[in-house]
Design a protein around this motif. Structure first.
Motif, PDB file in Angstrom:
ATOM      1  N   SER A 137       0.831  -1.198   0.000  1.00 43.31           N
ATOM      2  CA  SER A 137       0.000   0.000   0.000  1.00 43.31           C
ATOM      3  C   SER A 137       0.866   1.249   0.000  1.00 43.31           C
ATOM      4  N   VAL A 138       0.687   2.084  -1.027  1.00 45.57           N
ATOM      5  CA  VAL A 138       1.304   3.403  -1.027  1.00 45.57           C
ATOM      6  C   VAL A 138       0.553   4.322  -0.060  1.00 45.57           C
ATOM      7  N   GLY A 139      -0.774   4.159  -0.028  1.00 46.42           N
ATOM      8  CA  GLY A 139      -1.610   4.991   0.835  1.00 46.42           C
ATOM      9  C   GLY A 139      -1.278   4.865   2.304  1.00 46.42           C
ATOM     10  N   PHE A 140      -0.756   3.713   2.709  1.00 49.50           N
ATOM     11  CA  PHE A 140      -0.360   3.509   4.100  1.00 49.50           C
ATOM     12  C   PHE A 140       1.145   3.648   4.293  1.00 49.50           C
ATOM     13  N   GLY A 141       1.838   4.272   3.322  1.00 53.56           N
ATOM     14  CA  GLY A 141       3.255   4.568   3.503  1.00 53.56           C
ATOM     15  C   GLY A 141       4.200   3.562   2.894  1.00 53.56           C
ATOM     16  N   ASN A 142       3.900   3.067   1.683  1.00 54.78           N
ATOM     17  CA  ASN A 142       4.752   2.061   1.022  1.00 54.78           C
ATOM     18  C   ASN A 142       4.974   0.858   1.938  1.00 54.78           C
ATOM     19  N   ALA A 143       3.872   0.373   2.488  1.00 50.94           N
ATOM     20  CA  ALA A 143       3.929  -0.641   3.535  1.00 50.94           C
ATOM     21  C   ALA A 143       3.387  -1.982   3.059  1.00 50.94           C
ATOM     22  N   ASP A 165      11.896   1.060   5.270  1.00 48.55           N
ATOM     23  CA  ASP A 165      12.054   1.114   3.825  1.00 48.55           C
ATOM     24  C   ASP A 165      10.806   0.562   3.140  1.00 48.55           C
ATOM     25  N   PRO A 166      10.567   0.949   1.879  1.00 51.89           N
ATOM     26  CA  PRO A 166       9.396   0.429   1.144  1.00 51.89           C
ATOM     27  C   PRO A 166       9.404  -1.098   1.106  1.00 51.89           C
ATOM     28  N   SER A 167       8.242  -1.698   1.318  1.00 50.60           N
ATOM     29  CA  SER A 167       8.160  -3.156   1.410  1.00 50.60           C
ATOM     30  C   SER A 167       6.836  -3.648   0.841  1.00 50.60           C
ATOM     31  N   ARG A 185       9.448  -8.610  -0.188  1.00 51.63           N
ATOM     32  CA  ARG A 185      10.715  -7.915  -0.339  1.00 51.63           C
ATOM     33  C   ARG A 185      10.676  -6.551   0.340  1.00 51.63           C
ATOM     34  N   ILE A 186      11.872  -6.040   0.621  1.00 53.55           N
ATOM     35  CA  ILE A 186      12.035  -4.715   1.196  1.00 53.55           C
ATOM     36  C   ILE A 186      13.232  -4.074   0.488  1.00 53.55           C
ATOM     37  N   SER A 187      13.135  -2.803   0.139  1.00 54.91           N
ATOM     38  CA  SER A 187      14.173  -2.181  -0.675  1.00 54.91           C
ATOM     39  C   SER A 187      14.713  -0.929  -0.004  1.00 54.91           C
TER      40      SER A 187
END
Length: 217
Positions: A137-143, A165-167, A185-187
């Motif tokens: 979710s981008v809306g919840f903070g790239n979570a 980090d975005p995940s 994944r997490i980047s």
């Protein structure tokens, strides 16, 4: 290097029309046949969920086209009854979950999401007969984002897990006790690492592990 030798191909099925038609998910059906889900650009409006059902010998049993007036892509597929999960355009990308009966007849569809981009890559049917979908979710903070719907498509719960980090989650499984295992994944800074998350049976995190063995994992 790993070399795999395949002695024979039982069958190969090509389906679609004159447009770009893609399959993103495949499962083995309870009758030992097969099913695939994806997108049909050849039919419908702007691309719709595609669902194809094959017999154990690869013969087409039926195919279904499900979608909205926007582009709809099914990334995940689960069985008994059939469930598809993917994205649609509705104030950004939203999750679209569709339920079909065992014959492929439409039962219900559900939008889930925020005003930004949110969509699942995986769907599974839980032991209590409900469905769980997972993605990001981008809306919840790239979570990491995952949610549970009941057998009628009503939202039971929705969870987000925010890391530094975005995940995202690519797959979710349920164990015999109803607890969940999520993998994805997490980047960070151009590097991509593996991510493993363990939760209880209502989605509360028990632990998580970032897997980094160098470069992109």
């Amino acid at each position: 290097m790993i070399v795999l030798t395949v002695s024979a191909v039982s069958f190969m099925v090509r389906y679609g029309g004159s447009g770009n038609d893609e399959a993103y998910a495949g499962v083995i059906a309870p009758d030992s046949g097969y099913a695939a889900g994806g997108i049909w650009m050849s039919y419908g409006t702007n691309g719709d969920f595609a669902f194809v059902r094959l017999s154990p010998t690869g013969n087409m049993m039926f195919a279904k086209l499900i979608g909205t007036s926007a582009e709809d892509r099914a990334y995940g597929l689960t069985v008994s009854p059939w469930g598809l999960a993917g994205r649609t355009t509705n104030a950004g990308y939203d999750a679209l979950v569709v339920s079909l009966d065992n014959s492929g007849n439409f039962q219900w569809a559900k939008y889930v999401g925020t005003s930004l981009d949110d969509y699942p890559y995986w769907i599974t049917r839980s032991s209590d007969g409900n469905v769980i979908a997972a993605g990001y979710s981008v809306g919840f903070g790239n979570a990491v984002w995952f949610f549970k719907l009941d057998a009628s498509g009503n939202l039971i719960w929705s969870k987000t897990l925010n890391y530094a980090d975005p995940s995202m989650v690519r797959e979710i499984r349920e164990d015999a006790n109803g607890r969940l295992m999520l993998t994805g994944r997490i980047s960070s800074g151009g590097n991509i690492d593996g991510l493993v998350i363990r939760t209880d049976n209502v989605g509360n995190p028990l632990w998580s592990l970032r897997v980094d063995i160098g470069n992109q994992d």
